[in-house]
Design a protein around this motif. Structure first.
Motif, PDB file in Angstrom:
ATOM      1  N   VAL A 209      -7.435 -22.639  10.764  1.00 23.24           N
ATOM      2  CA  VAL A 209      -8.562 -21.484  10.450  1.00 23.24           C
ATOM      3  C   VAL A 209      -9.086 -21.355  11.769  1.00 23.24           C
ATOM      4  CG1 VAL A 209     -10.601 -20.620   9.368  1.00 23.24           C
ATOM      5  CG2 VAL A 209      -8.978 -22.177   8.165  1.00 23.24           C
ATOM      6  N   SER A 210      -9.193 -19.977  12.264  1.00 21.08           N
ATOM      7  CA  SER A 210      -9.789 -19.416  13.800  1.00 21.08           C
ATOM      8  C   SER A 210     -10.766 -18.621  13.391  1.00 21.08           C
ATOM      9  CB  SER A 210      -8.594 -18.959  14.519  1.00 21.08           C
ATOM     10  OG  SER A 210      -7.531 -20.027  14.769  1.00 21.08           O
ATOM     11  N   VAL A 211     -11.864 -18.680  13.877  1.00 19.60           N
ATOM     12  CA  VAL A 211     -13.057 -17.973  13.763  1.00 19.60           C
ATOM     13  C   VAL A 211     -13.242 -16.918  14.859  1.00 19.60           C
ATOM     14  CG1 VAL A 211     -15.661 -17.792  13.386  1.00 19.60           C
ATOM     15  CG2 VAL A 211     -14.134 -19.603  12.363  1.00 19.60           C
ATOM     16  N   LYS A 212     -13.265 -15.766  14.536  1.00 19.90           N
ATOM     17  CA  LYS A 212     -13.531 -14.700  15.676  1.00 19.90           C
ATOM     18  C   LYS A 212     -15.298 -14.358  15.508  1.00 19.90           C
ATOM     19  CE  LYS A 212     -12.543  -9.938  17.398  1.00 19.90           C
ATOM     20  NZ  LYS A 212     -11.884  -8.740  17.076  1.00 19.90           N
ATOM     21  N   THR A 213     -15.851 -14.084  14.478  1.00 16.85           N
ATOM     22  CA  THR A 213     -17.154 -13.730  14.397  1.00 16.85           C
ATOM     23  C   THR A 213     -17.760 -14.479  13.345  1.00 16.85           C
ATOM     24  OG1 THR A 213     -16.790 -11.893  12.991  1.00 16.85           O
ATOM     25  CG2 THR A 213     -16.919 -11.515  15.406  1.00 16.85           C
ATOM     26  N   GLY A 214     -19.101 -14.690  13.114  1.00 18.04           N
ATOM     27  CA  GLY A 214     -19.771 -15.240  12.128  1.00 18.04           C
ATOM     28  C   GLY A 214     -19.658 -16.634  11.766  1.00 18.04           C
ATOM     29  N   ARG A 215     -19.868 -17.311  10.808  1.00 14.71           N
ATOM     30  CA  ARG A 215     -19.945 -18.603  10.233  1.00 14.71           C
ATOM     31  C   ARG A 215     -18.829 -18.888   9.289  1.00 14.71           C
ATOM     32  NH1 ARG A 215     -24.118 -22.961   8.715  1.00 14.71           N
ATOM     33  NH2 ARG A 215     -23.416 -23.679   6.951  1.00 14.71           N
ATOM     34  N   VAL A 216     -17.996 -19.907   9.355  1.00 14.36           N
ATOM     35  CA  VAL A 216     -16.898 -20.284   8.542  1.00 14.36           C
ATOM     36  C   VAL A 216     -17.044 -21.726   8.010  1.00 14.36           C
ATOM     37  CG1 VAL A 216     -14.467 -20.353   8.028  1.00 14.36           C
ATOM     38  CG2 VAL A 216     -15.403 -18.359   9.124  1.00 14.36           C
ATOM     39  N   GLU A 217     -16.934 -22.009   6.756  1.00 16.12           N
ATOM     40  CA  GLU A 217     -17.069 -23.416   6.187  1.00 16.12           C
ATOM     41  C   GLU A 217     -15.612 -23.591   5.739  1.00 16.12           C
ATOM     42  OE1 GLU A 217     -19.786 -23.558   3.138  1.00 16.12           O
ATOM     43  OE2 GLU A 217     -21.475 -23.323   4.678  1.00 16.12           O
ATOM     44  N   VAL A 218     -14.885 -24.810   6.067  1.00 15.34           N
ATOM     45  CA  VAL A 218     -13.575 -25.215   5.532  1.00 15.34           C
ATOM     46  C   VAL A 218     -13.589 -26.612   5.016  1.00 15.34           C
ATOM     47  CG1 VAL A 218     -12.192 -23.730   6.963  1.00 15.34           C
ATOM     48  CG2 VAL A 218     -12.970 -26.148   7.842  1.00 15.34           C
ATOM     49  N   ILE A 219     -13.108 -26.702   3.716  1.00 19.36           N
ATOM     50  CA  ILE A 219     -12.768 -28.082   3.208  1.00 19.36           C
ATOM     51  C   ILE A 219     -11.705 -28.228   2.345  1.00 19.36           C
ATOM     52  CG2 ILE A 219     -13.872 -26.968   0.956  1.00 19.36           C
ATOM     53  CD1 ILE A 219     -15.353 -29.754   0.387  1.00 19.36           C
ATOM     54  N   SER A 220     -11.128 -29.598   2.247  1.00 19.04           N
ATOM     55  CA  SER A 220      -9.683 -29.701   1.578  1.00 19.04           C
ATOM     56  C   SER A 220      -9.790 -29.430   0.230  1.00 19.04           C
ATOM     57  CB  SER A 220      -9.438 -31.055   1.911  1.00 19.04           C
ATOM     58  OG  SER A 220     -10.269 -32.028   0.930  1.00 19.04           O
ATOM     59  N   GLN A 221      -9.219 -28.643  -0.162  1.00 16.68           N
ATOM     60  CA  GLN A 221      -9.101 -28.340  -1.437  1.00 16.68           C
ATOM     61  C   GLN A 221      -9.269 -29.437  -2.641  1.00 16.68           C
ATOM     62  OE1 GLN A 221      -5.718 -25.803  -2.801  1.00 16.68           O
ATOM     63  NE2 GLN A 221      -5.990 -26.222  -4.945  1.00 16.68           N
ATOM     64  N   GLU A 222      -8.745 -30.668  -2.349  1.00 13.43           N
ATOM     65  CA  GLU A 222      -9.198 -31.776  -3.101  1.00 13.43           C
ATOM     66  C   GLU A 222     -10.413 -32.256  -3.102  1.00 13.43           C
ATOM     67  OE1 GLU A 222      -7.800 -36.776  -3.192  1.00 13.43           O
ATOM     68  OE2 GLU A 222      -6.923 -35.382  -1.480  1.00 13.43           O
ATOM     69  N   ASN A 223     -11.182 -31.989  -1.881  1.00 17.88           N
ATOM     70  CA  ASN A 223     -12.486 -32.387  -2.158  1.00 17.88           C
ATOM     71  C   ASN A 223     -13.326 -31.418  -2.542  1.00 17.88           C
ATOM     72  OD1 ASN A 223     -12.510 -34.903  -0.781  1.00 17.88           O
ATOM     73  ND2 ASN A 223     -12.627 -34.056   1.284  1.00 17.88           N
ATOM     74  N   TYR A 224     -13.037 -30.236  -2.408  1.00 17.10           N
ATOM     75  CA  TYR A 224     -13.513 -28.786  -3.161  1.00 17.10           C
ATOM     76  C   TYR A 224     -13.906 -29.216  -4.888  1.00 17.10           C
ATOM     77  CZ  TYR A 224     -15.217 -24.184  -4.112  1.00 17.10           C
ATOM     78  OH  TYR A 224     -15.954 -23.188  -4.564  1.00 17.10           O
ATOM     79  N   GLU A 225     -12.530 -29.451  -5.327  1.00 17.67           N
ATOM     80  CA  GLU A 225     -12.488 -29.929  -6.751  1.00 17.67           C
ATOM     81  C   GLU A 225     -13.006 -31.064  -7.048  1.00 17.67           C
ATOM     82  OE1 GLU A 225      -8.243 -29.534  -7.168  1.00 17.67           O
ATOM     83  OE2 GLU A 225      -8.068 -27.474  -6.962  1.00 17.67           O
ATOM     84  N   ARG A 226     -13.019 -32.169  -6.378  1.00 13.89           N
ATOM     85  CA  ARG A 226     -13.616 -33.550  -6.693  1.00 13.89           C
ATOM     86  C   ARG A 226     -14.850 -33.595  -6.779  1.00 13.89           C
ATOM     87  NH1 ARG A 226     -14.196 -37.990  -3.761  1.00 13.89           N
ATOM     88  NH2 ARG A 226     -13.457 -36.938  -1.871  1.00 13.89           N
TER      89      ARG A 226
END
Length: 349
Positions: A209-226
């Motif tokens: 995931v590469s950010v051009k503008t603004g703020r982005v949050e990333v998290i593994s799908q496993e952690n998102y669900e768990r």
């Protein structure tokens, strides 16, 4: 349409048949029972379609994606040569009940969540051309799909939430809506934004995931669900700023941060002239770069206290600028966690 002329895809698209397959009471339930009993020629397709619907309905209980796929193919094509499951989706163009049914599996295994109905239609936007294709979503978001890529989203997109599944690579220019965060699910990684622009690229091994503008949050799908607790989920989330990127390794389940390959000037007040130096102290040189690109540059002021720079670097890329500066300052730079570390002996007169 006469059910005796149905193909497999026709059964899957028929709402009353899906209810019969899942044993949901309906006005047509008895009629389908009669079709099944009185029409031996229909039974094969009816049984295959019913098995596929039930397999996908029970997808949450199947421990692995591969096992699910094998089970579906055993029931749908027991005597045919195996082909890509994506071929099935072409039965009814870009919007199909088949895509919706398979999408149900992904939804129940991803942050789309179990609230998405099995009968909900999934919309698929694909790019089979050799050029980038721009897709305009209902919320105003613009998606530039790279060749061979596709996005999937529910028909309720932008009503209750804004969530898409990405296969391949796409640049997202997301319309801002603080009430409805935009989620991109790609091969085990969840990207969450309110309104910004960024690129997501995924393959079998990793997602970036590469950010051009603004703020982005990333998290593994496993952690998102768990991690249901907001604080725990936040602690497992990586926040990215412009010129930063995250790389998620599916095999190692690791998430690392880095700088994009070609950082861009993101500070609107940083005019090209600000990167033209005339006997400028090292501390000011580094600070101007850090401000222009919104990147943290770490160095020892004492080491470079006697260093000054006279050069115009207006047209160079960031790393080309750093090469020139480091040669002048008798130093080297290295990257660590999206930061630039300057090390060396400095200038001595």
């Amino acid at each position: 349409m006469d059910p005796s002329k149905y193909h497999l895809s026709d059964f899957l698209e028929d709402d009353s048949f899906r209810k019969w397959a899942l044993e949901v009471p309906s006005a047509e339930y008895d009629q389908w029972q009669k079709h099944f009993a009185a029409s031996p020629g229909m039974q094969k397709n009816m049984l295959e379609a019913r098995q596929l619907i039930r397999d996908l309905k029970d997808a949450q209980a199947i421990p692995a994606d591969k096992e699910l796929e094998e089970k579906i193919w055993r029931s749908v094509q027991p005597r045919k040569a195996r082909i890509s499951i994506l071929t099935v989706f072409k039965v009814a163009a870009s919007v199909t009940i088949l895509a919706g049914l398979f999408g149900y599996y992904w939804y129940t295994k991803s942050p789309f969540g179990p609230n998405v109905s099995l009968l909900a239609v999934e919309i698929v936007q694909s790019n089979d051309s050799q050029q980038t294709r721009t897709v305009a979503l209902e919320d105003g978001t613009q998606v530039q799909l790279s060749p061979g890529s596709s996005i999937h989203y529910g028909e309720t997109f932008n009503r209750s939430d804004r969530r898409v599944v990405l296969e391949g690579e796409a640049f997202f220019d997301v319309a801002r809506n603080p009430e409805k965060p935009f989620l991109v699910i790609a091969n085990g990684l969840v990207t969450r934004v309110l309104g910004t622009s960024f690129t997501v690229s995924s393959n079998e091994r990793e997602v970036s995931v590469s950010v051009k503008t603004g703020r982005v949050e990333v998290i593994s799908q496993e952690n998102y669900e768990r991690l249901k607790d907001a604080d725990k989920r936040q602690s497992a989330t990586m926040v990215l700023k412009p010129n930063q990127m995250a790389v998620f390794s599916k095999k190692e389940a690791s998430l690392t941060r880095a700088l994009v390959a070609e950082p861009l000037i993101v500070n609107p007040s940083a005019r090209p002239a600000t990167l033209s130096f005339d006997n400028t102290p090292a501390t000011e040189v580094f600070d101007r770069l850090a401000d222009a690109y919104n990147i943290e540059i770490i160095y020892d002021p004492d080491t470079f206290s006697q260093c000054r720079l006279t050069v115009s670097l207006e047209d160079d890329q960031l790393f080309e600028k750093l090469d020139v500066i480091c040669r002048t300052f008798n130093a080297e730079y290295r990257l660590s966690d999206a930061k630039i570390l300057i090390e060396g002996k400095g200038c001595k007169f």
